[in-house]
Design a protein around this motif. Structure first.
Motif, PDB file in Angstrom:
ATOM      1  N   GLY A 316     -90.780  73.208   1.109  1.00 33.42           N
ATOM      2  CA  GLY A 316     -92.127  72.691   0.939  1.00 33.42           C
ATOM      3  C   GLY A 316     -92.066  71.298   0.351  1.00 33.42           C
ATOM      4  N   VAL A 317     -92.731  70.339   1.003  1.00 31.17           N
ATOM      5  CA  VAL A 317     -92.600  68.955   0.575  1.00 31.17           C
ATOM      6  C   VAL A 317     -93.138  68.739  -0.831  1.00 31.17           C
ATOM      7  CG1 VAL A 317     -94.806  68.289   1.629  1.00 31.17           C
ATOM      8  CG2 VAL A 317     -93.030  66.562   1.283  1.00 31.17           C
ATOM      9  N   GLY A 318     -94.154  69.502  -1.225  1.00 29.79           N
ATOM     10  CA  GLY A 318     -94.746  69.297  -2.549  1.00 29.79           C
ATOM     11  C   GLY A 318     -93.881  69.798  -3.678  1.00 29.79           C
ATOM     12  N   SER A 319     -93.223  70.942  -3.474  1.00 29.85           N
ATOM     13  CA  SER A 319     -92.391  71.545  -4.527  1.00 29.85           C
ATOM     14  C   SER A 319     -91.170  72.184  -3.872  1.00 29.85           C
ATOM     15  CB  SER A 319     -93.190  72.579  -5.313  1.00 29.85           C
ATOM     16  OG  SER A 319     -93.824  73.497  -4.437  1.00 29.85           O
ATOM     17  N   PRO A 320     -90.212  71.390  -3.432  1.00 32.42           N
ATOM     18  CA  PRO A 320     -89.075  71.925  -2.683  1.00 32.42           C
ATOM     19  C   PRO A 320     -88.193  72.867  -3.484  1.00 32.42           C
ATOM     20  CG  PRO A 320     -88.729  69.609  -3.237  1.00 32.42           C
ATOM     21  CD  PRO A 320     -90.142  69.919  -3.571  1.00 32.42           C
ATOM     22  N   ASP A 321     -88.186  72.731  -4.827  1.00 31.64           N
ATOM     23  CA  ASP A 321     -87.361  73.610  -5.648  1.00 31.64           C
ATOM     24  C   ASP A 321     -87.988  74.982  -5.833  1.00 31.64           C
ATOM     25  OD1 ASP A 321     -85.539  71.556  -5.954  1.00 31.64           O
ATOM     26  OD2 ASP A 321     -86.517  70.789  -7.773  1.00 31.64           O
ATOM     27  N   PHE A 370     -86.133  84.556   4.830  1.00 29.22           N
ATOM     28  CA  PHE A 370     -86.157  84.863   3.401  1.00 29.22           C
ATOM     29  C   PHE A 370     -86.798  83.674   2.692  1.00 29.22           C
ATOM     30  CE2 PHE A 370     -82.427  86.828   5.337  1.00 29.22           C
ATOM     31  CZ  PHE A 370     -82.617  88.161   5.008  1.00 29.22           C
ATOM     32  N   ALA A 371     -87.856  83.929   1.939  1.00 31.96           N
ATOM     33  CA  ALA A 371     -88.652  82.829   1.387  1.00 31.96           C
ATOM     34  C   ALA A 371     -88.905  83.030  -0.100  1.00 31.96           C
ATOM     35  CB  ALA A 371     -89.985  82.712   2.122  1.00 31.96           C
ATOM     36  N   GLN A 372     -88.992  81.894  -0.773  1.00 32.43           N
ATOM     37  CA  GLN A 372     -89.347  81.858  -2.197  1.00 32.43           C
ATOM     38  C   GLN A 372     -90.582  80.985  -2.377  1.00 32.43           C
ATOM     39  OE1 GLN A 372     -86.004  84.138  -2.733  1.00 32.43           O
ATOM     40  NE2 GLN A 372     -87.520  83.676  -4.292  1.00 32.43           N
ATOM     41  N   ASN A 373     -91.425  81.341  -3.289  1.00 23.44           N
ATOM     42  CA  ASN A 373     -92.563  80.509  -3.668  1.00 23.44           C
ATOM     43  C   ASN A 373     -92.909  80.782  -5.116  1.00 23.44           C
ATOM     44  OD1 ASN A 373     -94.226  82.894  -3.683  1.00 23.44           O
ATOM     45  ND2 ASN A 373     -94.457  82.677  -1.458  1.00 23.44           N
ATOM     46  N   GLN A 872     -94.028  62.326  -5.374  1.00 20.84           N
ATOM     47  CA  GLN A 872     -93.121  61.884  -6.434  1.00 20.84           C
ATOM     48  C   GLN A 872     -92.032  60.929  -5.937  1.00 20.84           C
ATOM     49  OE1 GLN A 872     -93.684  65.225  -5.754  1.00 20.84           O
ATOM     50  NE2 GLN A 872     -95.284  65.487  -7.302  1.00 20.84           N
ATOM     51  N   GLY A 873     -92.059  60.588  -4.642  1.00 23.81           N
ATOM     52  CA  GLY A 873     -91.044  59.695  -4.085  1.00 23.81           C
ATOM     53  C   GLY A 873     -89.754  60.399  -3.735  1.00 23.81           C
ATOM     54  N   GLN A 874     -89.773  61.699  -3.677  1.00 23.76           N
ATOM     55  CA  GLN A 874     -88.581  62.481  -3.380  1.00 23.76           C
ATOM     56  C   GLN A 874     -88.486  62.739  -1.886  1.00 23.76           C
ATOM     57  OE1 GLN A 874     -88.696  66.347  -5.217  1.00 23.76           O
ATOM     58  NE2 GLN A 874     -86.544  66.816  -4.784  1.00 23.76           N
ATOM     59  N   ASP A 875     -87.320  62.449  -1.279  1.00 21.03           N
ATOM     60  CA  ASP A 875     -87.105  62.736   0.134  1.00 21.03           C
ATOM     61  C   ASP A 875     -86.761  64.214   0.298  1.00 21.03           C
ATOM     62  OD1 ASP A 875     -87.550  60.118   0.904  1.00 21.03           O
ATOM     63  OD2 ASP A 875     -85.445  59.554   0.687  1.00 21.03           O
ATOM     64  N   VAL A 876     -87.575  64.919   1.069  1.00 17.89           N
ATOM     65  CA  VAL A 876     -87.430  66.361   1.227  1.00 17.89           C
ATOM     66  C   VAL A 876     -87.149  66.680   2.695  1.00 17.89           C
ATOM     67  CG1 VAL A 876     -88.538  68.607   0.967  1.00 17.89           C
ATOM     68  CG2 VAL A 876     -89.019  66.788  -0.682  1.00 17.89           C
ATOM     69  N   THR A 877     -86.120  67.474   2.941  1.00 16.63           N
ATOM     70  CA  THR A 877     -85.845  67.962   4.289  1.00 16.63           C
ATOM     71  C   THR A 877     -86.742  69.171   4.526  1.00 16.63           C
ATOM     72  OG1 THR A 877     -83.546  67.193   4.202  1.00 16.63           O
ATOM     73  CG2 THR A 877     -84.094  68.832   5.876  1.00 16.63           C
ATOM     74  N   ILE A 878     -87.857  68.952   5.200  1.00 14.72           N
ATOM     75  CA  ILE A 878     -88.797  70.049   5.410  1.00 14.72           C
ATOM     76  C   ILE A 878     -88.327  70.990   6.517  1.00 14.72           C
ATOM     77  CG2 ILE A 878     -90.741  68.710   4.544  1.00 14.72           C
ATOM     78  CD1 ILE A 878     -91.625  68.284   7.433  1.00 14.72           C
ATOM     79  N   LEU A 879     -87.397  70.541   7.358  1.00 12.77           N
ATOM     80  CA  LEU A 879     -86.837  71.406   8.383  1.00 12.77           C
ATOM     81  C   LEU A 879     -85.440  70.947   8.742  1.00 12.77           C
ATOM     82  CD1 LEU A 879     -87.074  73.632  10.615  1.00 12.77           C
ATOM     83  CD2 LEU A 879     -87.983  71.853  12.113  1.00 12.77           C
ATOM     84  N   ARG A 880     -84.488  71.873   8.712  1.00 14.65           N
ATOM     85  CA  ARG A 880     -83.140  71.625   9.223  1.00 14.65           C
ATOM     86  C   ARG A 880     -82.798  72.778  10.156  1.00 14.65           C
ATOM     87  NH1 ARG A 880     -80.142  71.149   4.863  1.00 14.65           N
ATOM     88  NH2 ARG A 880     -79.832  68.897   4.955  1.00 14.65           N
ATOM     89  N   GLN A 881     -82.418  72.449  11.397  1.00 15.76           N
ATOM     90  CA  GLN A 881     -82.050  73.486  12.361  1.00 15.76           C
ATOM     91  C   GLN A 881     -80.635  73.247  12.859  1.00 15.76           C
ATOM     92  OE1 GLN A 881     -84.896  75.080  15.262  1.00 15.76           O
ATOM     93  NE2 GLN A 881     -83.433  74.563  16.877  1.00 15.76           N
ATOM     94  N   GLU A 882     -79.836  74.311  12.843  1.00 13.63           N
ATOM     95  CA  GLU A 882     -78.461  74.222  13.307  1.00 13.63           C
ATOM     96  C   GLU A 882     -78.414  74.013  14.817  1.00 13.63           C
ATOM     97  OE1 GLU A 882     -76.402  77.699  12.118  1.00 13.63           O
ATOM     98  OE2 GLU A 882     -76.516  77.276   9.975  1.00 13.63           O
ATOM     99  N   VAL A 883     -77.439  73.234  15.255  1.00 15.61           N
ATOM    100  CA  VAL A 883     -77.221  73.014  16.682  1.00 15.61           C
ATOM    101  C   VAL A 883     -75.844  73.516  17.098  1.00 15.61           C
ATOM    102  CG1 VAL A 883     -77.085  71.283  18.516  1.00 15.61           C
ATOM    103  CG2 VAL A 883     -78.788  71.038  16.693  1.00 15.61           C
ATOM    104  N   GLY A 884     -74.819  73.144  16.317  1.00 16.96           N
ATOM    105  CA  GLY A 884     -73.475  73.617  16.596  1.00 16.96           C
ATOM    106  C   GLY A 884     -72.777  72.829  17.693  1.00 16.96           C
ATOM    107  N   THR A 885     -71.487  73.033  17.824  1.00 15.86           N
ATOM    108  CA  THR A 885     -70.676  72.425  18.878  1.00 15.86           C
ATOM    109  C   THR A 885     -70.473  73.426  20.000  1.00 15.86           C
ATOM    110  OG1 THR A 885     -69.505  71.014  17.290  1.00 15.86           O
ATOM    111  CG2 THR A 885     -68.449  71.379  19.426  1.00 15.86           C
ATOM    112  N   SER A 886     -70.807  73.017  21.211  1.00 16.28           N
ATOM    113  CA  SER A 886     -70.682  73.895  22.372  1.00 16.28           C
ATOM    114  C   SER A 886     -69.406  73.591  23.141  1.00 16.28           C
ATOM    115  CB  SER A 886     -71.888  73.742  23.307  1.00 16.28           C
ATOM    116  OG  SER A 886     -73.080  74.146  22.667  1.00 16.28           O
ATOM    117  N   ILE A 887     -68.763  74.645  23.614  1.00 13.53           N
ATOM    118  CA  ILE A 887     -67.525  74.541  24.390  1.00 13.53           C
ATOM    119  C   ILE A 887     -67.725  75.337  25.675  1.00 13.53           C
ATOM    120  CG2 ILE A 887     -65.039  74.959  24.387  1.00 13.53           C
ATOM    121  CD1 ILE A 887     -65.301  75.184  21.273  1.00 13.53           C
ATOM    122  N   SER A 888     -67.384  74.739  26.805  1.00 19.20           N
ATOM    123  CA  SER A 888     -67.534  75.463  28.065  1.00 19.20           C
ATOM    124  C   SER A 888     -66.401  75.124  29.018  1.00 19.20           C
ATOM    125  CB  SER A 888     -68.883  75.148  28.722  1.00 19.20           C
ATOM    126  OG  SER A 888     -68.954  73.788  29.093  1.00 19.20           O
TER     127      SER A 888
END
Length: 895
Positions: A316-321, A370-373, A872-888
């Motif tokens: 959450g951008v307002g209170s990420p902790d 799994f979420a915390q608030n 507060q001027g804090q940079d917050v990662t509101i979303l991070r999604q894994e992509v991974g390395t693909s091998i074919s």
């Protein structure tokens, strides 16, 4: 539901027919720039498109280069050989090799930083519908590269294209009937570094029957109310709706029986995913019939299944902790294609081809969040948990007929060969979600280790069971004609044409809820709680209801476009080329939101009467003329080049909002899993487009292109982030006041010694959009959504002298781009961060017929990230999604 379905069918007929009669009334048609606001009722990297290299790619590349040079308007092209070199499996990934093109969510193309709404996609020159629930644009990841002959990305507008044009037009041209016998078989496998670690699935994974028949029928019987009180009202025989004890018990029994009809086998469990698998077959031939006639046919089949973990972390951008969540998310994705084409040719002057294509895309997904608030703190041993399952089946069915005809000059030497081409396309898409579930719970965890000690389904809440269906039908047809005139020092071509596009859409959605109260029966996970025995126990507090708010949004819509164009193309003394023309489009659209649970009896007569009211808000129309002109200077030998061309072009175009953006409903973006609200007050965006391109073609296939572009946009449509809590993100759309985009593109290819070559392209651009100061935006003046300040593609390629080895190392990166404009939050806008993609493809040809290919994708193992700066001027990662390395690994054999 039969009566309701019949009523909806009548409604659709009425809105389509009445929109034409209403729109034809005097005074209704308006110029596009005079349309009123109309309220509605309650994150892969590069081969250059003109690549000319030695060896097995040379002949195909020469054809692509020649077409690009002969086009009067700036366009980029990619041939099938170039796509094969980089190992791109679908059209979406292949297009990222084109200058100034980026990919959004792995499927939507951004051209020159303009979002997918500013780009149009055609298949063999015809418009086709999209199976996306949230967008009108075709997701290009469902088109396999194996059927593509070439891709044409036109960046400057010409009148023979649809006037809905912003960043560019993508025309996917499929492989036609072959000149000789072909038989190709490909088998492959692969994996992703994220697979095999915490993969999850669910017990009832796969196809379900959709909305249960019992519930379907009960909605008619009980007039849209399936809760206990709603059933009692129908069962009651008294004036005051009172019920006997027997009727009260009967209503509970009916409610429980309807609840049991839902597919509740959604227990999520861990399970190792298998390896990816893919296969394809292509078979074709042509036969000469006498000296004049040739007939042929081609068959294509392909299937590819991948298993991917798309795990996410949100803050959450307002209170990420305090407010954050982590999602374990596994998706099984299967793409299938079957197509057949037949063709007949007469003396290389008349050619007719017909094709049928069926594309399927099935995704099955399980997720645990799994979420915390502030109310559920890990330090106190409390945690929220959400279980989600979703099966989605998408199908695109396309039937097309194409013809080209040439006629010898009729008389004299002035009139050249007349040519006519035409197309007819009938396509249908259907997207069905026969069951998507969302169930919430509370975890008790060890504050020190985070280990889950126990789980309990949340009391006083609901388990959601969603059922959605989208169907689009598009019929389009048209023709083009060219008349060449030959003079001593000039060649003049007169051309013109007509096209018609008719689109209808039906979008229906239901959400069934199982409300639960308190009790010991809630201990455990969904598979432990929503059992037959628990539901049949009348001492347990369950009740089935139908959602009458979010999740019930439905609508029907129609669009029709008639278009005519004319153009003149004159080349003077092989030095100057002047091309000018205009397109007239008459565009009509009608959209009617529906409440499928409303049984008050909307009649066909009442609807037509309301549609014919001059103040009605369901339909709109725009008709206008869209001019275009281009000037080309040709100088062979300039700066030691074999050919030099300098093109300057100008055009006026329009970008219309998607149907989904205009619908007065709220829906879920399936990729980001956030709520999206439509805006019925959206207006068309008008664009002025200016392009200047210089092209140098040197000996040996080396080339260089430099392009300047500028776009001025009136009423651009922008995404905005509406006010809400950290856990309740809502995105919507709004017209800004104005916008502009400008930049420069560099692209080139240079052949080196020993079989190596380097190619690349770089786009540098900037943009500005101005929103109303009273709109509550954090930044009323900002960059446009989706626009990256830089896009870089680079490739180092290799072809061995003996033709047995080929390799390509490709790199792609796009700069930070605005994702969501913040409104009334005090926080800054949200930006998607640069994604660096490094890919490698190696091909080995032990014999001419056999190809072994290895592909590595995302070697840097980058993740997709969206960040936002808070108050507060804090940079917050509101979303991070894994992509991974693909091998074919793929093996192909050509018989």
């Amino acid at each position: 539901m039969q009566n309701c379905l019949l009523n909806r069918h009548k409604l659709f007929i009425a809105i389509s027919a009445a929109s034409l009669s209403v729109l034809a009334q005097p005074g209704f048609a308006q110029e596009a720039d005079e349309q009123p606001s109309i309220p509605m009722p309650a994150i892969e990297a590069p081969v250059l498109e003109e690549m000319l290299v030695t060896g097995r790619q040379q002949s195909g590349a020469q054809t692509i280069v020649q077409e690009r040079m002969e086009d009067a308007f700036a366009a980029d092209l990619m041939g099938s050989d170039q796509i094969s070199r980089t190992g791109d499996s679908n059209v979406a990934v292949a297009l990222t090799r084109v200058t100034g093109v980026t990919l959004n969510q792995g499927k939507y193309v951004y051209v020159r930083g303009l979002g997918e709404r500013y780009s149009s996609v055609q298949l063999n020159g015809a418009q086709v519908p999209s199976p996306e629930l949230t967008r009108n644009v075709l997701p290009l990841d469902i088109i396999p590269a194996s059927i593509v002959d070439s891709l044409k990305i036109q960046k400057s507008y010409s009148p023979d294209l649809p006037a809905h044009f912003g960043g560019g037009n993508v025309n996917i041209r499929t492989k036609s009937v072959p000149d000789e016998f072909i038989f190709n078989i490909t088998l492959g496998t692969g994996t992703n570094t994220n697979s095999g670690d915490g993969d999850i699935t669910y017990s009832g994974g796969g196809k379900t029957s959709g909305l249960p028949k019992a519930i379907d029928q009960a909605l008619d019987t009980y007039q849209g109310y399936l809760d206990i009180n709603g059933i009692r009202r129908i069962l009651s025989t008294e004036v005051d709706n009172s019920v006997t004890p027997e009727q009260a018990q009967e209503s509970i029994a009916i409610n429980r029986s309807l609840m049991l009809s839902l597919n509740r086998d959604v227990a999520i469990r861990e399970d190792d995913s298998p390896l990816d698998q893919n296969g394809s077959v292509a078979l074709g031939n042509s036969w000469d019939i006498g000296d004049d006639w040739t007939v042929g046919s081609i068959l294509n089949w392909s299937e590819k299944t991948e298993w991917r973990n798309k795990n996410q972390i949100r803050q959450g951008v307002g209170s990420p902790d305090v407010t954050y969540s982590s999602t374990k998310r596994t998706q099984e994705d299967t793409k299938e294609l079957g197509s057949i084409g037949v063709g007949i040719d007469y003396q290389d002057m008349h050619n007719i081809e017909a094709s049928y294509m069926l594309i399927g895309n099935e995704t099955d997904e399980a997720a645990i969040t799994f979420a915390q608030n502030s109310n559920n703190n890990l330090a106190d041993g409390n945690q929220k948990v959400t279980y989600e399952t979703r099966y989605q089946d998408r199908e695109v069915e396309i039937t097309q007929a194409l013809g080209t005809h040439k006629f010898d000059q009729l008389s004299g030497n002035t009139l050249g060969d007349i040519s006519v081409d035409w197309f007819y396309s009938d396509s249908t898409v259907e997207t069905n979600i026969p069951g998507a579930t969302t169930i919430g719970g509370d975890n008790t965890v060890d504050p020190q280790t985070g280990e889950v000690l126990s789980t309990r389904i949340t009391s006083n809440s609901s388990a959601q069971f969603a059922f959605l269906n989208l169907q689009d039908d598009v019929i389009s047809h048209g023709w083009n004609a060219k008349l060449p005139l030959l003079f001593d020092n000039a060649e003049v071509t007169l051309s013109g044409g007509y096209s018609y596009n008719d689109k209808s859409r039906q979008y229906f959605g239901y959400t069934a809820l199982i409300d639960v109260g308190g009790g010991n029966f809630l201990e455990g996970m969904p598979g432990d709680v929503f059992t037959d025995s628990n539901i049949n126990n009348l001492n347990n507090d369950f009740e089935l209801t139908m959602s009458r708010g979010f999740g019930t949004e439905s609508y029907i819509a129609g669009q029709m476009t008639d278009a005519f164009y004319g153009m003149i193309d004159a080349t003077l003394s092989d030095t100057w080329r002047i091309t000018a023309g205009a397109r007239y489009e008459d565009f009509r659209t009608a959209l009617l939101p529906l409440d499928l649970l409303d049984y008050t009896g909307i009649t066909l007569e009442n609807l037509i009467k309301e549609l014919q009211n001059e103040n009605q808000t369901y339909t709109r129309r725009s008709d206008d003329v869209y001019p275009s002109a281009a000037l080309t200077y040709i100088n062979d030998g300039f700066m030691n080049s074999e050919t030099f061309q300098l093109r300057l072009s100008y055009a006026q175009t329009v970008v219309r909002p998607d149907l989904r953006e205009m619908a007065d409903v709220v829906y879920i973006d399936p990729e980001l899993n956030i709520r999206v609200r439509g805006n019925p007050n959206l207006r068309d965006s008008m664009l002025d487009n200016i392009d200047l391109r210089g092209e140098w073609y040197f000996d040996g296939g080396n080339n260089l292109t430099v392009s300047l572009f500028y776009k001025d946009i009136t009423d651009p449509i922008e995404q905005k982030l509406e006010p809400g809590s950290d856990s309740d993100i809502i995105m919507s759309f709004e017209n800004a006041l104005s916008g502009e985009l400008y930049g420069v593109e560099f692209e080139g290819l240079w052949n080196l010694d020993y079989g190596f070559f380097v190619s690349g392209n770089l786009t540098l651009s900037d943009s500005e959009v101005v929103s109303p100061t009273n709109g509550g935006y954090t930044n009323s003046v900002r960059t446009m959504s989706g626009q990256s300040p830089y896009v870089l593609n680079a490739q180092l390629g290799y072809d061995s002298d003996d033709g047995k080895h080929g390799a390509a190392l490709s790199y792609n990166i796009a700069g930070e781009k605005l994702t969501l404009a913040a409104v009334d939050t005090g926080h800054d806008d949200a930006f998607e961060q640069p994604f660096s993609s490094l890919d490698f493809t190696y091909s080995y040809y032990p014999i001419e017929q056999l190809i072994l290919k290895a592909k590595l994708r995302n070697l840097l193992d980058e993740d997709r990230e969206i960040t936002q700066t808070n108050v507060q001027g804090q940079d917050v990662t509101i979303l991070r999604q894994e992509v991974g390395t693909s091998i074919s690994l793929d093996i192909s054999y050509n018989f």
